[in-house]
Every structure is written in C-alpha cells, then in structure tokens.
Design an enzyme around this catalytic site. Structure first.
Site, PDB file in Angstrom:
ATOM      1  N   HIS A 355      -5.850  -3.317 -11.460  1.00  0.00           N
ATOM      2  CA  HIS A 355      -5.780  -3.892 -10.110  1.00  0.00           C
ATOM      3  C   HIS A 355      -7.138  -4.118  -9.456  1.00  0.00           C
ATOM      4  O   HIS A 355      -7.191  -4.445  -8.275  1.00  0.00           O
ATOM      5  CB  HIS A 355      -4.960  -3.004  -9.178  1.00  0.00           C
ATOM      6  CG  HIS A 355      -3.516  -2.926  -9.531  1.00  0.00           C
ATOM      7  ND1 HIS A 355      -2.564  -3.772  -8.988  1.00  0.00           N
ATOM      8  CD2 HIS A 355      -2.856  -2.117 -10.377  1.00  0.00           C
ATOM      9  CE1 HIS A 355      -1.377  -3.459  -9.480  1.00  0.00           C
ATOM     10  NE2 HIS A 355      -1.524  -2.459 -10.326  1.00  0.00           N
ATOM     11  N   LYS A 542      -5.288  -6.473   6.419  1.00  0.00           N
ATOM     12  CA  LYS A 542      -5.513  -5.898   5.088  1.00  0.00           C
ATOM     13  C   LYS A 542      -6.424  -4.691   5.267  1.00  0.00           C
ATOM     14  O   LYS A 542      -6.948  -4.475   6.363  1.00  0.00           O
ATOM     15  CB  LYS A 542      -6.172  -6.931   4.170  1.00  0.00           C
ATOM     16  CG  LYS A 542      -7.387  -7.626   4.808  1.00  0.00           C
ATOM     17  CD  LYS A 542      -7.945  -8.734   3.944  1.00  0.00           C
ATOM     18  CE  LYS A 542      -7.185 -10.036   4.020  1.00  0.00           C
ATOM     19  NZ  LYS A 542      -6.391 -10.331   2.840  1.00  0.00           N
ATOM     20  N   ARG A 543      -6.624  -3.908   4.188  1.00  0.00           N
ATOM     21  CA  ARG A 543      -7.556  -2.796   4.322  1.00  0.00           C
ATOM     22  C   ARG A 543      -8.942  -3.289   4.719  1.00  0.00           C
ATOM     23  O   ARG A 543      -9.307  -4.423   4.413  1.00  0.00           O
ATOM     24  CB  ARG A 543      -7.641  -2.018   3.000  1.00  0.00           C
ATOM     25  CG  ARG A 543      -6.495  -1.066   2.799  1.00  0.00           C
ATOM     26  CD  ARG A 543      -6.453   0.014   3.868  1.00  0.00           C
ATOM     27  NE  ARG A 543      -7.461   1.016   3.640  1.00  0.00           N
ATOM     28  CZ  ARG A 543      -7.207   2.233   3.182  1.00  0.00           C
ATOM     29  NH1 ARG A 543      -5.980   2.620   2.930  1.00  0.00           N
ATOM     30  NH2 ARG A 543      -8.201   3.093   3.016  1.00  0.00           N
ATOM     31  N   LYS A 548     -13.770  -7.782   1.466  1.00  0.00           N
ATOM     32  CA  LYS A 548     -12.747  -8.605   2.127  1.00  0.00           C
ATOM     33  C   LYS A 548     -13.337  -9.384   3.305  1.00  0.00           C
ATOM     34  O   LYS A 548     -12.727 -10.270   3.866  1.00  0.00           O
ATOM     35  CB  LYS A 548     -11.582  -7.735   2.593  1.00  0.00           C
ATOM     36  CG  LYS A 548     -10.819  -7.085   1.437  1.00  0.00           C
ATOM     37  CD  LYS A 548      -9.685  -6.226   1.948  1.00  0.00           C
ATOM     38  CE  LYS A 548      -9.003  -5.410   0.857  1.00  0.00           C
ATOM     39  NZ  LYS A 548      -8.016  -6.169   0.066  1.00  0.00           N
ATOM     40  N   THR A 650      -1.825  -9.957  -1.760  1.00  0.00           N
ATOM     41  CA  THR A 650      -0.392 -10.231  -1.640  1.00  0.00           C
ATOM     42  C   THR A 650      -0.064 -10.606  -0.202  1.00  0.00           C
ATOM     43  O   THR A 650       0.940 -11.278   0.050  1.00  0.00           O
ATOM     44  CB  THR A 650       0.445  -9.002  -2.068  1.00  0.00           C
ATOM     45  OG1 THR A 650      -0.150  -7.823  -1.503  1.00  0.00           O
ATOM     46  CG2 THR A 650       0.503  -8.867  -3.573  1.00  0.00           C
ATOM     47  N   LYS A 654       2.642 -13.380   1.615  1.00  0.00           N
ATOM     48  CA  LYS A 654       3.565 -13.085   2.722  1.00  0.00           C
ATOM     49  C   LYS A 654       3.342 -14.071   3.869  1.00  0.00           C
ATOM     50  O   LYS A 654       4.296 -14.563   4.483  1.00  0.00           O
ATOM     51  CB  LYS A 654       3.354 -11.652   3.235  1.00  0.00           C
ATOM     52  CG  LYS A 654       3.744 -10.593   2.218  1.00  0.00           C
ATOM     53  CD  LYS A 654       3.160  -9.211   2.548  1.00  0.00           C
ATOM     54  CE  LYS A 654       3.211  -8.318   1.309  1.00  0.00           C
ATOM     55  NZ  LYS A 654       2.378  -7.127   1.390  1.00  0.00           N
TER      56      LYS A 654
HETATM   57  C1  26V Z   1      -8.347   2.919  -6.033  1.00  0.00           C
HETATM   58  C2  26V Z   1      -8.803   4.183  -5.867  1.00  0.00           C
HETATM   59  C3  26V Z   1     -10.135   4.491  -6.357  1.00  0.00           C
HETATM   60  C4  26V Z   1     -10.280   5.932  -6.586  1.00  0.00           C
HETATM   61  C5  26V Z   1      -9.842   6.720  -5.413  1.00  0.00           C
HETATM   62  C6  26V Z   1      -8.430   6.489  -5.043  1.00  0.00           C
HETATM   63  C7  26V Z   1      -8.004   5.114  -5.212  1.00  0.00           C
HETATM   64  C8  26V Z   1      -6.764   4.737  -4.752  1.00  0.00           C
HETATM   65  C9  26V Z   1      -6.327   3.464  -4.921  1.00  0.00           C
HETATM   66  C10 26V Z   1      -7.118   2.562  -5.562  1.00  0.00           C
HETATM   67  C11 26V Z   1      -6.572   1.216  -5.739  1.00  0.00           C
HETATM   68  C12 26V Z   1      -7.583   0.156  -5.733  1.00  0.00           C
HETATM   69  C13 26V Z   1      -7.039  -1.025  -6.379  1.00  0.00           C
HETATM   70  C14 26V Z   1      -6.189  -1.862  -5.460  1.00  0.00           C
HETATM   71  O1  26V Z   1      -5.624  -1.472  -4.479  1.00  0.00           O
HETATM   72  N1  26V Z   1      -6.090  -3.084  -5.847  1.00  0.00           N
HETATM   73  C15 26V Z   1      -5.337  -4.074  -5.125  1.00  0.00           C
HETATM   74  O2  26V Z   1      -4.140  -4.277  -5.832  1.00  0.00           O
HETATM   75  C16 26V Z   1      -3.326  -5.274  -5.249  1.00  0.00           C
HETATM   76  C17 26V Z   1      -2.052  -5.321  -6.037  1.00  0.00           C
HETATM   77  O3  26V Z   1      -2.301  -5.748  -7.331  1.00  0.00           O
HETATM   78  C18 26V Z   1      -4.062  -6.601  -5.258  1.00  0.00           C
HETATM   79  O4  26V Z   1      -3.259  -7.566  -4.633  1.00  0.00           O
HETATM   80  C19 26V Z   1      -5.385  -6.483  -4.519  1.00  0.00           C
HETATM   81  O5  26V Z   1      -6.120  -7.674  -4.632  1.00  0.00           O
HETATM   82  C20 26V Z   1      -6.179  -5.340  -5.104  1.00  0.00           C
HETATM   83  O6  26V Z   1      -7.355  -5.099  -4.344  1.00  0.00           O
END
Ligand code: 26V
Length: 804
Positions: A355, A542-543, A548, A650, A654
């Site tokens: 992701h 968004k976050r 971003k 995403t 929406k």
């Molecule tokens: C990353 C990490 C890094 C380590 C610490 C904890 C933690 C928790 C969550 C994440 C997730 C990062 C990846 C993420 O959220 N990606 C997003 O995924 C969406 C669904 O596929 C996508 O639409 C977004 O573009 C993408 O940023």
C-alpha cells in the site's frame, strides 16, 4: 424472515422491554438506538448461522483478510440497508414518533484504522459479503481506536477514543473459541527417533479471545464474520504464580502488560518506530487467527496438505507478514508436514498487498528484538531466508544482489521481503503504483518472480458511499436509469445518456444544493459557524501528510486572499475550502500545517473585505461518519499529492461518485479516473511521474529558484515568518525551513504555478453551469468502475482462485 411494519414495531417495543424494562415513552434516545441495533443484529443472526453452516458443510473456500486496521465506522444504517429494511424501519419508527437518523447518529464510530488502508479493508468486507464470497476479516479488537481530534487555539489535541464505553452491540464474545499465543522463552531442538522437534519453554502465554461481528451482505443470504482478537491473561486478573509468592505488584503488572497488547491502535501511518509492542500486536492477532483457521479446518477432516485448496489469506500491507512464518511453524512443528510441502502450502495460501512506496513506512525489525520476542519464528525466517538467498545466488551468481534481497540482513528482518517470498501474489493498489513497484521499488523481486506481480486497483463500496450517504441522489438515479446499478454498479454508466439532459442536470444540482444547505445547518447547530451553501464547496479530506500537500492548497488560498486584498472587486465565485485531516501525534510538520490552516481560516474570517467571498473550514475530528456527511456536498475534490507518492487514494473515488469534479495530479488512481472520464472532465495539473523521478534522481531541484522567480511564492513564504499572519514570527519558521532550507521534499513550490492555473480554470468552469453539471454527471456515470465489488471480484478470480 419476513418483517413488516407492524411486526417490526412490536419487536422493537419488546426489545426495549427485555433490555431495559422501558417503554418508548420512558426510554432515552440512546436506549432506543441500542434496542434497535440489537434487534437488527437479531434479524441477521439466522442468516449468520446459516452462512456458517453452509460454509462448513460445503467445505467452500474461505478467504481471510488479515489486517491491523478495519475502519468500519457505524453499522446500524448500513446493516439496515443491506438487510433491505431501512425504509420500512424509518417509516415504522416515524409512526412511533422516532427519527431513525437521530438514532443512527448516536452510534460511536468503530475507528479501528488510520486512513485509506483501514477503510479499504472495511469496504472489502462489505463487498465480499455482498457478492457472496466467503470472506472474513481478522484483526485486533483495540480498546481504543484512532484518537479523537480536538482543535484548541488552532492546534490539534488528541483525546483517547474510548469507543467501547457504552458497549458494542454488534460483537459477540466467543470465550469458547479462545486460543493461546506464546511470546519469548527458549526454543530447544529435540532429536527423538530420527525426528527433530522444537521444545518451547519459559514463554509468556497470552490468551486471545475472539469477538465476532456479523458482516451482512446486500439483500442476499450471506453474512460473513469480522473476528477481532482481544488479549487477556490466562489467570484472568492476576499472574497467580507471582500472586502466590506475595509479589502483588508484579502480579498486577503482568495483567496490564498483557492487556496492553490490544489496548490501542498505533496512530502513526507515516514512520515505523520499531516499538516492541507493535510487533507483539502483529504476532498476537496473526497467530490467534491462524490457530483458529486451522482448528476449523481440522474439523473438516481434509488432509492438511490440501489446506491451500480451502483457505486463502490476504496480507494487508506488511503488518501481518509474520503470518508466513507462523503458518510454517504450525505446519512443520504441529502438523509434522515436511518443510517443502509446508512451503508449497504456505505460499499457495498467502498473498500480499503493498500500500505504499514511502521507504520510511516499509517495516523492518531489529534482529535482536525479533529473536527475543519470537524465537521459533525467527529460526523459521532464518531458514526461509537461507533457502531463498541460495536460489538468488544460483540464478545470478551475484552476492550484492543476495545482500539487497535478503530477508534478514544488516541487522534487520525485512517484512516486505518476507511477504513477497512467502506469497503467490503481490499486488499494488493502482496501475501506476504497481508499475512503480515493478520498475523501481521491488524491481529485483519482480525480475525474480515476475508471475507473482499484479495490479488490483482499489475500490469503494457504493452502498455506503452513495446509496447510504446520498439518498436523494440515489433516488434520482433510480428514477432515471432504474435501480440495477445497486447490485451491478457498472450500470451507473447509463447516466451518460443524461449528461446533457437539462431536467436531470437541474434535479441533480438541486440535490447538491440541498445537501450543502443541510450540512451548513448541521455545522451551524454544532459549531455556531455560518457556511454559505451557495459557495463552491472545495474539499480536501484525508490524513495530513507532507506528500498529500495540504500546504499547496493553503498556499493557493493565501494567494487568493492577497489578490482579493489588492483588488476587492476581483471577480471570483465565492468558495468555501474544507479541510479534514488528522496528523500523527508525533508528526510535527503535519501538526504545524493544521495550525497554519486554522490561522489562515481566522485571518479570512475576521476580514470583512473578503469573508463574503472565501472561507476556510477545518473539520474537526474527520472520521468515517463525518466523511459520509461532507462528501455528498463537495463540488471539488482535491487530489493533489506529489505524483508517485499516493499509492491509490480512495477518497478520490468517493468524491467523484457524489458528483464532485476532481482537481488532481496524475498520481495513484487519479490516472485511472482520468482514463475513465476523459481529460475534459477532470482538471489535471503538475509534474508527471517521469519528471518527479528524474528530479529525485538528479537532485536538480532547488526550491530557492522558485522562491526567487515567483513573487507570489516569495510573498507567501515571507509572510509565514514576518509576523503578518498575526502569530509569532517563529510559529511557522519550521514550515518555511522545510520548504526552503531543506529543499521542499514534495515539490510544493515547483507545482505551485500549475496548481493556481488549475484553480482559476475551475472558477471559470463553474460559471458555465451547463458544462459543470455535465462533467459532474459524467463523473458519477463512470464511478461504478470503482466499486469495490468489481475490485473484490478480481481478487477472487486472479488471486484467490474462487469460481463465482
Ligand atoms: C503504515 C505504517 C507505518 C508503520 C507504522 C504504522 C503504520 C500504519 C499504517 C501504515 C499504512 C500506510 C500505508 C497506507 O495507508 N497506504 C494507503 O493505502 C490506501 C489503500 O490502498 C491507498 O489508497 C493510499 O493511497 C495509501 O496511502
């Protein structure tokens, strides 16, 4: 089960009586909500039981979506909708003088996720149930979800999200299905009668208790399960061993240390911080999930060597990647399967979704920490690594490559590499993202395993994001093209025939205006702030993250503000800029960006000369339920990440589904949105993929050049630090430093001019309402392609090999 208004009313009254010994007259609204939700759960119970029976008797292939995050939001409205009784229920309640919408508002969001990744998992659960796939979720039942955000004096303040404080009506605690997860201790090889086994001693045993939530499919008979695990001590309240020795504090400490495993969701989705508790969380739910899957499988009496024909596991990002080694452990140590057979089974069962390409988010664990917490798992990973390294060497004869691709290397265990090697499928989440993974980030692995790599562009459930959140638009669509788009979302394309239809355009416009007016009313009632429903609603939700580029958006607003000050007669369509964003608590620059947005909002608000033309609203505590409110109101969708950085996005889907026009870089799924709607129905600006990659490679970018050559940029940046924003000149010094002294990692200044041009184009376009409405309809018509029903069918066909 047939439900009609009369039976529903009497069921509801009985529920209030049995739960609370109350009548409709005496019950509080919360009790009414709880009784209603409890009744809805009863209505789904029979289907839930039948689905489970069917799955076990047919021995149907089961899919498990392993994820650290499920950002579910509220369930009452969507469960009513999927059961097909929302309208009936609304009318019946109205006859009892109860407003369904008011009750739905009382449900606390299940916010067990950070952002897109967790919400995708929730959309996929809805789609799997709705298209009739036996697909379940496996994760952690956090006591506290993502923090609640308060804005105090313009700054973000985090408050714990105690989402379970009033109970959770949807879940069922299944103590009978608890399993034990083991941490730490010693592993000793034992050779007996020529068989090697591993004895695990002195470990810490943690009890994993599952809480099951039904996932109701849309008007079908499927009810799947979201199983979330909670950590408890085996001896309930105390570590009896310490307790009996009189070490009371130690006994209680142990309890808290165990419970802390499932206590709180990590609120940072930007960097790994290598905390042992997070690795504990990962192994905890993965081990519990796999043990319970295997227990169910054994009951079928099928040979274990056929596990891969009946079970598929999707690893959502690297967070559950330890599942590869845990399944090997169970097969080899507990089921006595040979290593080679176990490896074949494991790789056939597992698949991995990536992701993000941001290197700071790629998980790796220090070897020492890993080995101490998971000694046997570490041994297994070492074995996997050695076998894999040997193969690389055999193929390429290149030790540098072995070093680059090794799972255990340079003092770390690399989770993405473990996930790739241990899976039969590796997918990215949009075409561009998958292409970048193949060409760059994971190029070595792509060359080694070309057949594993594939793309699955993300999707969203149109049931929550259109049917539920925008009921009036849904009704208009039903009247115009019929309602088969609800089960076949691609049919929304039939709206294309109405894109130039004046009558349809007008009705759609009226609905958008009514949504905006309703939001303005809600916002006034809850915040005492007026919003002009006749202004353009420009939405970035968004976050908060540097890539971003919320900063780009704020800088355009500042520039517009200065232009209006210079020329009070500047002719612009009034606009309200909405931001909704949580920043990771430790992400200083992101938090300062929130302060900047609020500072700009204040300045504009207080300035009589401009505040009837532009306004900035920071939506506090952006969450799934707030998203459902603001998205149907949006005229403009801001998707302005630095190209190559947003894996998919995403929110973009929406917003288009609700008729917003997208202003975007050609990043993530924006590329595919553009392909669908055509360049004339989206506003594209900014650097392309190759330009960004080239600049990153050559390091030729110098943000100072843009500061020196564009007086608009100079004015904005100077004003950040000269006290003219009404705050201390040092307040935004770090943003200034980040952009100039530290050379603007995400090219905000480079894309600034193009973004302003694009914004001006939007202002012009909006004045041509015929054209604007046509564009809006074209966007809705093409949004069916982004339903997660389509996405999930592709996962089922290509990755899980399920015949529908
Ligand atoms: C990353 C990490 C890094 C380590 C610490 C904890 C933690 C928790 C969550 C994440 C997730 C990062 C990846 C993420 O959220 N990606 C997003 O995924 C969406 C669904 O596929 C996508 O639409 C977004 O573009 C993408 O940023």
């Amino acid at each position: 089960m047939r439900i009609n208004k009369e039976s529903f009313k009497s069921d509801f009254k009985r529920k209030l009586t049995t739960l609370y010994a109350e009548s409709i007259r005496s019950a509080s609204n919360f009790h009414k909500y709880y009784a209603l939700a409890s009744l809805v759960k009863d209505y789904s119970s029979e289907k839930w039981m039948n689905s489970n029976d069917y799955y076990s008797s047919q021995k149907k292939k089961q899919v498990y979506y392993f994820s650290m995050e499920f950002l579910i939001g509220r369930l009452l409205g969507s469960n009513l909708l999927n059961l097909g009784i929302r309208d009936l229920c609304r009318e019946a309640l109205a006859e009892l003088d109860i407003n369904l919408d008011e009750l739905e508002e009382l449900e606390h969001d299940a916010g067990l996720g950070n952002g897109g990744l967790g919400r995708l998992a929730a959309c996929f659960l809805d789609s799997m149930a709705s298209v009739g796939i036996a697909g379940h979720g496996c994760g952690i039942r956090y006591d506290y979800g993502l923090f609640e955000q308060k804005i105090v004096n313009g700054y973000q303040v985090e408050i714990p999200d105690n989402w379970l404080k009033n109970g959770n009506v949807w879940e069922v605690r299944r103590e009978d299905k608890a399993v034990v997860v083991k941490f730490g201790g010693k592993v000793t090889p034992v050779l007996e009668n020529d068989t090697l086994t591993f004895e695990h001693t002195d470990y810490e045993a943690v009890l994993a208790i599952p809480y099951d939530t039904p996932i109701v499919g849309y008007k079908n008979n499927t009810v799947n399960t979201l199983r979330l695990w909670s950590a408890e001590t085996i001896d309930k309240d105390f570590d009896l061993d310490s307790f009996s020795k009189g070490e009371y504090t130690k006994a209680v400490e142990h309890k808290y240390s165990v419970q802390s495993i499932s206590q709180v969701l990590y609120p940072d989705d930007t960097r790994i911080d290598g905390k042992i508790l997070r690795l504990k969380q990962q192994y905890f739910f993965v081990s519990a999930g796999l043990q319970s899957i295997l227990r169910t499988f054994r009951k079928t009496r099928k040979p274990i060597t056929k596990l891969d024909e009946y079970i598929q596991i999707q690893i959502n990002d690297t967070h559950p990647a330890v599942a590869v080694a845990e399944l090997m452990r169970i097969l080899v140590d507990e089921e006595q399967v040979s290593w080679d057979d176990a490896w074949r089974i494991t790789t056939n069962v597992m698949s991995y979704t990536n992701h993000t390409i941001l290197t700071e988010a790629l998980e790796k664990w220090p070897i020492e920490l890993f080995k101490k917490l998971l000694p046997r798992i570490f041994m297994i990973i070492t074995e996997i690594n050695e076998r894999f390294c040997k193969k690389i060497y055999e193929k390429y004869n290149d030790l540098n490559l072995v070093h680059d691709m090794a799972i255990v290397c340079d003092g770390y265990v690399k989770m993405a590499f473990l996930a790739i090697v241990g899976s039969h499928s590796v997918n990215g989440v949009a075409k561009l993202h998958t292409q970048i993974l193949k060409e760059r980030e994971l190029n070595n692995f792509y060359k080694f395993f070309p057949q594993k790599f594939n793309n699955k562009t993300n999707g969203i459930t149109h049931r929550r994001w259109l049917l539920k959140s925008n009921p009036e638009l849904s009704k208009l669509i039903n009247k115009t093209i019929g309602d088969n788009w609800i089960t076949e979302p691609i049919k929304l394309i039939n709206l294309l025939a109405y894109s130039k239809d004046k009558d349809f355009q007008d009705k759609m416009y009226e609905i958008k205006q009514a949504n905006k007016a309703e939001f303005a009313k809600y916002f006034y009632e809850t915040h005492g702030i007026n919003i002009d429903p006749n202004s353009i609603f420009d939405v970035q939700v968004k976050r908060l993250h540097a890539y971003k580029r919320q900063l780009l958006n704020v800088f355009n607003i500042l520039d517009l503000y200065y232009r209006l000050k210079e020329n009070p007669n500047l002719d612009i369509v009034p606009r309200t800029f909405f931001f909704g964003a949580k920043a990771a608590p430790g992400y200083y620059l992101a938090k300062q960006t929130i302060k900047l947005i609020n500072t700009v909002a204040d300045i504009i608000d207080k300035d009589q000369a401009v505040n009837n033309k532009i306004k900035v609203i920071f939506l506090e505590n952006y969450s799934v339920s707030l998203a459902e409110k603001i998205i149907p109101c949006a005229d403009i969708s801001e998707q302005i990440s630095t190209t190559t950085k947003e894996a998919s996005g995403t929110g973009n889907m929406k917003l288009m589904m609700n008729g917003a026009i997208t202003i975007a870089t050609l990043d993530g799924a924006n590329v595919e949105i553009c392909d669908q709607v055509g360049e004339e129905n989206i506003i594209i600006f900014g650097m392309k993929k190759d330009e960004v990659m080239e600049l990153e490679k050559t390091k030729r970018y110098n943000s100072m050049d843009y500061y020196n050559s564009d007086p608009r940029i100079k004015r904005i940046l100077d004003n950040l630090v000269n006290g003219s924003l009404g705050v201390s000149p040092s307040e935004f010094a770090d943003i200034h430093k980040y952009l100039l002294a530290n050379n603007d990692e995400f090219f905000v200044l480079k894309d600034f001019a193009a973004y302003l041009d694009a914004q001006n184009k939007i202002d012009e376009l909006y004045r041509n309402q015929d054209k604007w409405r046509e564009m809006s309809i074209v966007n809705i018509a093409h949004s069916g392609a982004f339903s997660s029903d389509n996405t999930i069918k592709k996962y089922a066909r290509d990755i899980w090999r399920i015949n529908q």
